[in-house]
Structures are given as C-alpha cells and as structure tokens.
Design a protein around this motif. Structure first.
Motif, mmCIF file in Angstrom:
data_model
loop_
_atom_site.group_PDB
_atom_site.id
_atom_site.type_symbol
_atom_site.label_atom_id
_atom_site.label_comp_id
_atom_site.label_asym_id
_atom_site.label_seq_id
_atom_site.Cartn_x
_atom_site.Cartn_y
_atom_site.Cartn_z
ATOM 1 N N VAL A 1 0.844 -1.189 0.000
ATOM 2 C CA VAL A 1 0.000 0.000 0.000
ATOM 3 C C VAL A 1 0.883 1.244 0.000
ATOM 4 N N ALA A 2 1.944 1.186 0.804
ATOM 5 C CA ALA A 2 2.842 2.335 0.904
ATOM 6 C C ALA A 2 3.438 2.667 -0.455
ATOM 7 N N MET A 3 3.756 1.627 -1.230
ATOM 8 C CA MET A 3 4.347 1.863 -2.549
ATOM 9 C C MET A 3 3.383 2.559 -3.493
ATOM 10 N N MET A 4 2.103 2.386 -3.194
ATOM 11 C CA MET A 4 1.093 2.925 -4.100
ATOM 12 C C MET A 4 0.730 4.375 -3.792
ATOM 13 N N VAL A 5 1.324 4.922 -2.735
ATOM 14 C CA VAL A 5 0.901 6.254 -2.294
ATOM 15 C C VAL A 5 0.904 7.290 -3.429
#
Lengths: 173, 662, 154
Positions: B5-9
């Motif tokens: 999820v963090a990578m998708m920020v």
C-alpha cells in the motif's frame, strides 16, 4: 460614458498576451540550430572513463549514435538518466561525454544508476565541450556513422523530446 | 501501512488529484445551473463540492509529501528535488521546491480558500455563494488540468528507479524557504476570492455595499499573506544570498510587489464602495487586475519567460497551455467587465476635498507604482523581441520611480485617514494637522544632523514623511477618541487595524531610509589575526576552520566584533559546499539588534590563508520588516472586525464602526 | 452640460493627462537607465562608447584570472569565442565564478579598453548559463569564425 473606454484594459491584456506568446516562441530552444550541424565531430584526444584507454575521433563507432554530455553535478542529467538506460536497452548507441566532472564520482554514478553508454569520453576541463559549443549539461548530439553531427538537443531527453528526435535519428541510418 | 500500500501512495495522490478535478468541474456547473434555473437545491451543492475538492487536493499534497519523506525516488519529481541526506524539514519544503510541486501547492491553496469561503459564508445569500464558488471552481479546473496534463508531480521513473536523488537546490535549503513560498502563494491565491466576488457581482449585477462588505475581509486576508510573504522573501534574500541586499528589483520580487500594490489599492477602494457606494466599477477592475497580476507573477515571471532559464525548454506544451489559461482567465474577466460595467452606476457625490478624493489619489499612486514596475519588468522583454538586443533595467531606475511615489503616498495617507467623507475643507485639515506637520519637518531635519552631522535631503524627506504619517495617525486617534484614553479601545477593531498598518508603513519607510543612507560596507582581504575597522566597529579575524554539516562541508571564519574595545559579538560565517550537487553557498553571519545589524559574509579564499570578506553595518535594518509585521497585524485586526460576521439584516451599525474606516 | 457630467469629464481629463504624463516620464527615464548587453566582439569592434554603463559577458578565459598583490582587485578576460575583453573588478567575486564559466559584468569601459566592473554576476545554478552569455556565444558561433581554441587559450 464612452463605453469603448472599458475595453482598454482588455486590449492591453491581449497585447501583453501576444507579447508573451512571442516570448514563448523565442524561448523554445528545444532544437537549437547549431553551427556544428553538418560538420564532422571535432578532433579530440582523451581517455575513456571506465577503462582509461586512449580515445580520439576515430574511436567513435561507425554507426548512428547519440553523444550525450553529462555530469554528476547536474540534476537534470539525473532526471534523464533513466530514459537513457531505456534507449540503450532498445539498442541505441550512446556515447557519453563526462563534462567538467570528477571521474571517481562519475564511475560511482554509473555503478549506481546503470550504464547506458557504449563508452565515456572524459572531458575534465570542458575542452571538448567548448569545441562542441556546449552551453550546459545535459546536451545531446545526433552523430551519424560517418561521424558527422546531424542535430543537437539542449536539456534533458525524455519520451516527449524523443518523439521529435527519433525520426531524425532513424533518418541517419 | 503495509509495504505494498505504501508503494502505491503516489498513485493515490494522483487519483485524489483527478477526483478533485472532477469535483471542481461539478462545482463550476451545478451551482451555476442552479442560479440560472433558480433551483436552490442545486445551488446548495456549491459548499459541499468546494469542501470535497479541498479535501482531495490536500490528500494529494500529503501523498507527495509522503513520497518525499520516504525517499521514493521512483517518482521523478522526488528524484530530481530530494536526496537521502537531506534533513526531513527540507524534504518537506522540497515538495514545493520546483515547478510541479509548487503548482500542486498552488491548487491546494486555491481549494483551501474555496473551503474557507464555503465555511464562513453562512451569512451570504445562497445565490451569491453559488456564483462565487462556481467561479473559483473554474480557476481550479484550469489549473488542476494544467497540473495533471503538463506538470504531473507523481510521474514515475520507469522501469528503473535511481537509488539516490539529485538534491534540492541548496539555496532552498533554509527555514526562510520553508515558509516564504507558501505564505506568498496564500496571498496570490487568496486574491482569487476577491476576483470571484467581483465577477459574481458583475454577473448578477449586484454591485452594492453588501458585496463590498463581503469582499473586504477576504481581500484583506489575502493582502496580509502577501505582505508577510514579500517581507519573508526579502528577509531570506538578505541573510541567504550573502550580499546583504534586501531588495533587488528582480522580476521575481517585482512579480510579488505588483499584486501587493494593486491589492492595497483594492482594499481602500472597497472601503469607499462599502461606505459610500462609489468607485464600484473601478473596484471591480482592481479586483480583476490584482488577481491577473498574481497569476502573471506566479506563472509567467516565476516560470521563466522573463528570466529565461530552461524552464519551459523541455516542454513547450506547458508554456502554450499556461498562456491559453491566463488568456481565458484574464481576457474573459476583462471582457465580462467591458460588457457589464456600464450597467453599474455609482451614485453619490463628493467634493474635491474629501476622503473619497484622498483615497482616489491613493489608488492612482498605487496603480502608477504598479504600472511603473510592470513597465520596468517587461521592457527588457519587449526590447529583446524587437531585436534591439539584451538589456537590463537597473535598480536605480526602479528607485527613482518608486521613492517619490511612496513619499507622495505617505503624505496623502496622513491627510486621507483624517479627512471626512463627502466633503471636507483644507482649512479644517490644516488646523488639525499643522502641529503634526511642523513637528515632522523639524524632527526629520534633525535626523541627518544627529546621525552623521551632514545634511542629507533624502534622509530628511524619508524621515519627515514617516514622522508626518505617524503624527497624523496619532492626531486622528486623538480626535476620534476626543482626547480620552479610555475611549481608544472602543474605536473599533478595524480602526485599530488601520492605525497599526499605517504606522507600519511609516516604520518601513524609516527602515528603508536609514539603511539605504547610513549603511557601511567594505570588502577586504584579511588574514587570521588581522583586524579591520568599519565605522565605530572593529572586526578581528579570530580563526578559520571547517564545519561538517549533515549534507555539506563548509569553510568557516570566525570574527570578533569590537566596539570601543568592548566585545560585542563573535560571528561565524560559512561557505558551504553541498555534497550531492557540489553547489556552493555563502552563509552570512549576522548580529541582529533593533537599531543595527552587523553582517559578515565570506567571499573567496585568497593565497596565504587570507579571505576576501564582505563586512557591513546596517542601521535600522530590522525596521523594514518590522513595518511589514505591523501592517500584517493591522490587516489581521481589520479582518476580525465583528461587522463582517454579523448577519446582513441584523446589521445595525455601531457608532464605533461608523467612525472606523479602515 | 449637466454639472455631474461636467465633473466626470474633468475627472477623466485629469486622469488622462496625469496618466499620460506619468507614462511619458516613465518611458523617458527608462531610456536613460537601461544597461545594454554588449558582447566581447562588439566591444572589440569599438561599438561601445567609453564611460557608458553596459553589461558585458562571456566565458571567463582559462588562465586569465590575475589577482592584485594587495587587496581584492582582480583582472580577467571574458570571451564569446571570437574576441575577448579584459575586466577589472575590485570586490568579492560570486561563488560560482570560475574559469570557463559564463559570467556577466556591469561596468564602464576605460580609455585602456578595460571594463571597470562595479558588479560581477554568475548564475547560481551550474546547469545554466546567463542567457545573454548564451546568446553571445551563439552569435559568435554563427559568425563562422569560432576559433575557440585560440580564444579560450588552449
């Protein structure tokens, strides 16, 4: 009251707009007409960045290539580096000129970000850059298989720029 | 947050931006359809849509900030403007360190102003709110579209991401640059509210006192931000550029001063429109000018059409897009003005000697100043286009233009705040102000004699008008309170605001006059152990050494500053070399006090361990910015005046408010 | 004429005259206060009158920077690839002043053909060259006599 007076601000604004329009046209230095276009690549004597072997104008590959002027102190060069890697993967020959740079740093850079270059000409004092009429880094020259300069781009290479440069590049084949 | 999820920020950020665009488009259409068809339930959508747009823009900005803080170099914008070594506060300020991010900040602030209008507009008629927010929505749509289409800050470096970023320009690695651009942008963008109110009033044909009253606090609020932003910029240039200069008349500074001057005119013209129902058409024009100039400042001057770095070189689309956008925005509003303004009639009369006249003169002086600056800024451009060659307009020209206009302005300010609406008499004004006038001239004349023993017309002029302004303002307070101190607090918040702001102008003029005329400066070659004198100060070069910073190394020099054999201060100036970019920055060392700054900055290293040093003593330097703080507090007080929040129908003008005329 | 109309007309007249004369004054003083940019070639050709404040710029010629024994005085040459002009400056040079770098100097030519500079500017960003310098170089290139080797001292 005279109503046309109320149109004066509009007219002035439009005049200013036209002025800026011309200004934009002038600022469009994407493809600079270089006096070197049509001229052979200048003669030089230098060393290769990674191998330290001696290089001169005859070391240039006998096929169409991009000659990219770059340096580690130049943030825009970092921005275009990924795109150069991409071009290299597509099989396009890129020769680098490491311009006014520290060679140790430049080697580290290539290790860290990937090496799209066939080889790199070390130009520590910017002598070759001066002969090429380099204004600043990054700049990219289109050089054909005979070593004749066919075009030049000031600023970073990216997908958009490549759309206009690619036909020129293909034409050199 | 789990890793994926963090990578998708950044993708979330982009999505939020697009949602905000859709909401903004709805905010344009739905309320306007409501107004046209007279359906209240459609108009009522304006507020929630504005709020939704603002929230999604903020989410988008936060997503970009997150990418910076977590060193996500797969995002091109992060990779070109940040670096792992960069301290976290600068990673945050790097968000608006370059074109794409500052554009995102710009639209987010526009959203925030829209939210504020939605929030504080409960006393406004619904159709007015609908119109205003719809117009703000139009501006939003244009600029969000510009961001997404040509300057997307969330664009990824694919397929391979660099391991290290290129670093933020060292010039920008500084506290001043964390706060200066957002403050200035708040001011620029805030003028969009006054603009939207003006256009809404033109559209509806309701250019009345109520409209002026609604517009005033918004205009003043934007003006407060602009004032602070400009002062912060000047302060930053002073300590960061290493020259000791605090105003350079360069295009970027001029771009911020022009909207400030016009916004100042607008505030005063709005006062006349509210109180007397006059100058309506003029006020609307000023509102359009103010916002147009702020757009010009943000997008054309900052983006480099004037200064001509490669800002648009890699992407000419941007230039064309922004010019078209400005053309629609400015041209459209001026066209609407030209068509609709004749329907606006100003009723009421006034005599030549009256507050209206004084404010008109004030407006003209401010506008002429803004125009002169515009001319000086654009002249090199025109000259170049006509093929007459490159040139620059020197600071001297701007000074010869601006200084006399400011002196005149200060003179009129003193009279203006004292004079009565409709009609007044010179004899009455002369009677009340003669002592202030006499005292100002005498005190002003005394200053150069006390300061240096030499007569100096410029100093007399600058100081006299400042004393005059302060004196006239105090007389005004005295008269309005009828000589009773206890009545002063009852004069109304806006009146207090006006007094503070006008005194602030005087303080700034004092600062500018003193520092321009009595600064001492010298550039010397000096080696460790040596001393040099400047005025009554002695600078002793104590030692030279090195300092290791988090992302830079610097040469440092330490100076002892003596005065009359008393050690005043030990100053350490630095010359930093930033690791990532190799750029060099001069960090000046400044001993600050209310009445003088001592300024030491390093030049270049010379043979034998000596350094070229720039040493300066700058009297009253702080007053220049102190005045701006006074003006801002004054503006803030004016915004807080209760009568702007009172319901329209309940508005029973308190006696104090009647007198208050800020 | 209606008295109010008359007043309005006076006001407009007053405005037009005021604004007109203001613009006139502005333009006149502007023409007195501009600093034209001159290339080293133009200076070498004697196109620049002595004593007039101009801006001149180009690349700092390698090896041309000479410091005075005492004080901060420094002499150097700038070139556009065709001609070069000597510049004297007594003061602190900007951080990015280096040989081979593009700079712009503000000052007056003296009888000896030396530009006495009161200000020397270099761009803060190494990537970019001052635009005037860039144009000067471009022009020199186009003049077709780009004998850079000799001019830059290689």
């Amino acid at each position: 009251m005279m109503r046309w007076l109320l149109f004066i601000p509009l007219a002035l604004a439009l005049a200013l707009g036209v002025l800026f329009w011309i200004g934009l046209g002038k600022e469009d230095k994407d493809v600079l007409p270089s006096p070197l276009v049509g001229q052979p690549f200048p003669a030089f004597n230098a060393v290769a960045l990674l191998t330290d072997e001696a290089l001169d104008q005859s070391s240039l590959p006998a096929k169409p290539m991009l000659v990219n002027v770059w340096a580690t102190w130049c943030p825009t060069c970092k921005a275009e580096h990924a795109f150069l890697n991409q071009l290299a993967k597509q099989g396009i020959t890129i020769v680098g000129i490491n311009y006014k740079d520290d060679s140790a740093k430049a080697r580290e850079w290539l290790k860290a970000f990937g090496d799209p270059y066939a080889f790199n000409i070390v130009d520590p004092d910017g002598k070759l850059g001066l002969e090429l009429g380099v204004y600043g880094a990054p700049e990219t020259f289109l050089v054909d298989s005979q070593g004749i300069i066919r075009g030049k781009h000031v600023g970073d290479l990216n997908t958009r720029v490549w759309q206009t440069l690619q036909p020129q590049f293909e034409a050199m084949k | 947050m789990n890793a994926e999820v963090a990578m998708m920020v950044p993708e979330f950020g982009q999505l939020a931006l697009i949602i905000a665009l859709v909401l903004a488009a709805m905010q344009v259409v739905i309320p306007l359809v409501g107004v046209q068809s007279g359906r209240e339930w459609l108009m009522a959508y304006a507020r929630p849509l504005a709020a939704g747009q603002a929230v999604f823009l903020m989410v988008s900005l936060l997503a970009l900030t997150y990418a910076f803080v977590t060193d996500d170099f797969s995002v091109v914008y992060v990779a070109t403007n940040s670096n792992t070594q960069l301290p976290t506060p600068y990673k945050i300020s790097a968000v608006w360190g370059a074109h794409e991010g500052s554009l995102l900040l710009w639209v987010t602030m526009l959203g925030a102003w829209g939210l504020a209008v939605a929030w504080f507009s409960r006393t406004l008629p619904l159709d007015m709110v609908a119109r205003v927010l719809s117009i703000m929505g139009m501006v939003s749509v244009g600029f969000i579209l510009f961001t997404v289409h040509t300057s997307n800050p969330f664009e990824r470096h694919l397929p391979s991401a660099p391991l290290e970023g290129a670093d933020l320009n060292p010039l920008l690695q500084d506290f001043g640059l964390i706060v200066h651009p957002p403050t200035l942008y708040m001011g620029y963008v805030g003028l969009s509210v006054a603009f939207a109110f003006a256009l809404a009033a033109l559209m509806s044909g309701r250019l009345d006192a109520a409209w002026a009253r609604w517009s005033r606090p918004w205009t003043t609020a934007a003006w407060v931000f602009l004032t602070l932003g400009i002062a912060l910029g000047s302060w930053w240039a002073y300590y960061e550029l290493g020259w000791g200069g605090w105003w350079f008349w360069d295009p970027v500074e001029n771009a911020s001063l022009m909207p400030w001057l016009v916004a100042t005119a607008l505030m005063h013209s709005l006062a006349v429109t509210e109180k007397r129902g006059l100058f309506k058409s003029w006020t609307v024009l000023l509102a359009i000018f103010a916002f147009s100039l702020s757009l010009l400042g943000t997008f054309l001057v900052r983006s480099g059409v004037l200064t001509s770095v490669h800002a648009f070189a890699s992407d000419p689309d941007r230039g064309v897009f922004i010019l078209a956008l400005l053309g629609i925005c400015v041209g459209g509003s001026l066209l609407l003005y030209a068509i609709k303004a004749p329907t606006v009639a100003s009723v009421g009369r006034y005599q030549w000697v009256s507050r209206e006249s004084a404010l008109l003169v004030n407006n003209l002086l401010l506008l002429v100043s803004a125009f002169a600056i515009l001319l000086g800024t654009l002249y090199p451009l025109v000259h170049d286009f006509m093929g007459l060659g490159k040139l620059s307009v020197g600071a001297a020209w701007f000074n010869t233009m601006f200084v006399p206009l400011s002196v005149l302005l200060a003179l009129v300010m003193g009279i203006g705040s004292m004079s009565r609406w409709k009609s007044d008499a010179f004899s009455r004004l002369g009677q009340e102000l003669k002592w202030a006038c006499l005292a100002a001239i005498l005190l002003g004349a005394a200053v150069p004699l006390l300061a240096s023993g030499e007569w100096n017309w410029q100093v007399v002029m600058g100081m006299s008008v400042s004393f005059w302004l302060i004196g006239a303002t105090l007389v005004d307070v005295w008269k309005k309170s009828r000589g009773q101190l206890a009545r002063i607090p009852k004069l109304g918040v806006s009146f207090h605001g006006m007094v503070l702001a006008h005194v602030g102008v005087a303080i700034s003029i004092i600062g500018v006059t003193m520092v321009s005329n009595y600064s001492l400066e010298k550039a010397v070659k000096i080696a460790p152990g040596e001393s040099t004198e400047l005025g009554s100060y002695r600078f002793e070069f104590a030692e030279a050494g090195h300092i290791e910073g988090p992302n830079y190394v610097s040469d440092a020099t330490r100076f002892k500053v003596w005065r009359d054999d008393k050690l005043m201060e030990v100053l350490t100036a630095e010359k930093r070399r930033y690791n990532a970019s190799g750029q060099i920055m001069t960090e000046a060392a400044i001993d600050v006090s209310l009445f003088r700054d001592v300024y030491v900055s390093m030049g270049e290293e010379l043979p034998d361990g000596a350094w070229g040093m720039r040493l300066q003593v700058k009297p009253y330097m702080r007053w220049v910015w102190l005045g701006a703080i006074f003006m801002s507090i004054g503006g803030l007080l004016a915004v807080m005046d209760k009568r702007y929040r009172a319901r329209q129908h309940k508005r029973a003008a308190a006696p104090a408010a009647k007198e208050a005329v800020a | 004429m209606h008295p109010q109309r008359k007043k309005r007309l006076t006001l407009i007249l007053f405005l037009v005259v005021g604004v007109g004369s203001a613009v006139g004054l502005l333009m006149y003083s502007l023409s007195q206060n501009i600093n034209l940019f001159q290339t080293p070639t133009q200076i070498a050709n004697g196109e620049v009158p002595i004593g007039r404040t101009i801006r001149a710029g180009g690349l700092v010629v390698d090896g041309s920077v000479v410091r005075a024994e005492e004080g901060l005085g420094v002499t150097f040459k700038v070139t556009d690839g065709v001609a070069s002009v000597p510049i004297f400056y007594d003061g602190i040079l900007p951080d990015l002043f280096r040989e081979g770098q593009g700079i712009v100097a503000l000052g007056q030519l003296d009888e000896a053909g030396v530009l006495q500079a009161s200000e020397v500017l270099a761009k803060h960003d190494e990537n970019y060259m001052p635009p005037e310098v860039q144009e000067a170089l471009e022009k020199a290139h186009q003049a077709g006599k780009a004998n850079l080797e000799a001019a830059a001292g290689y």
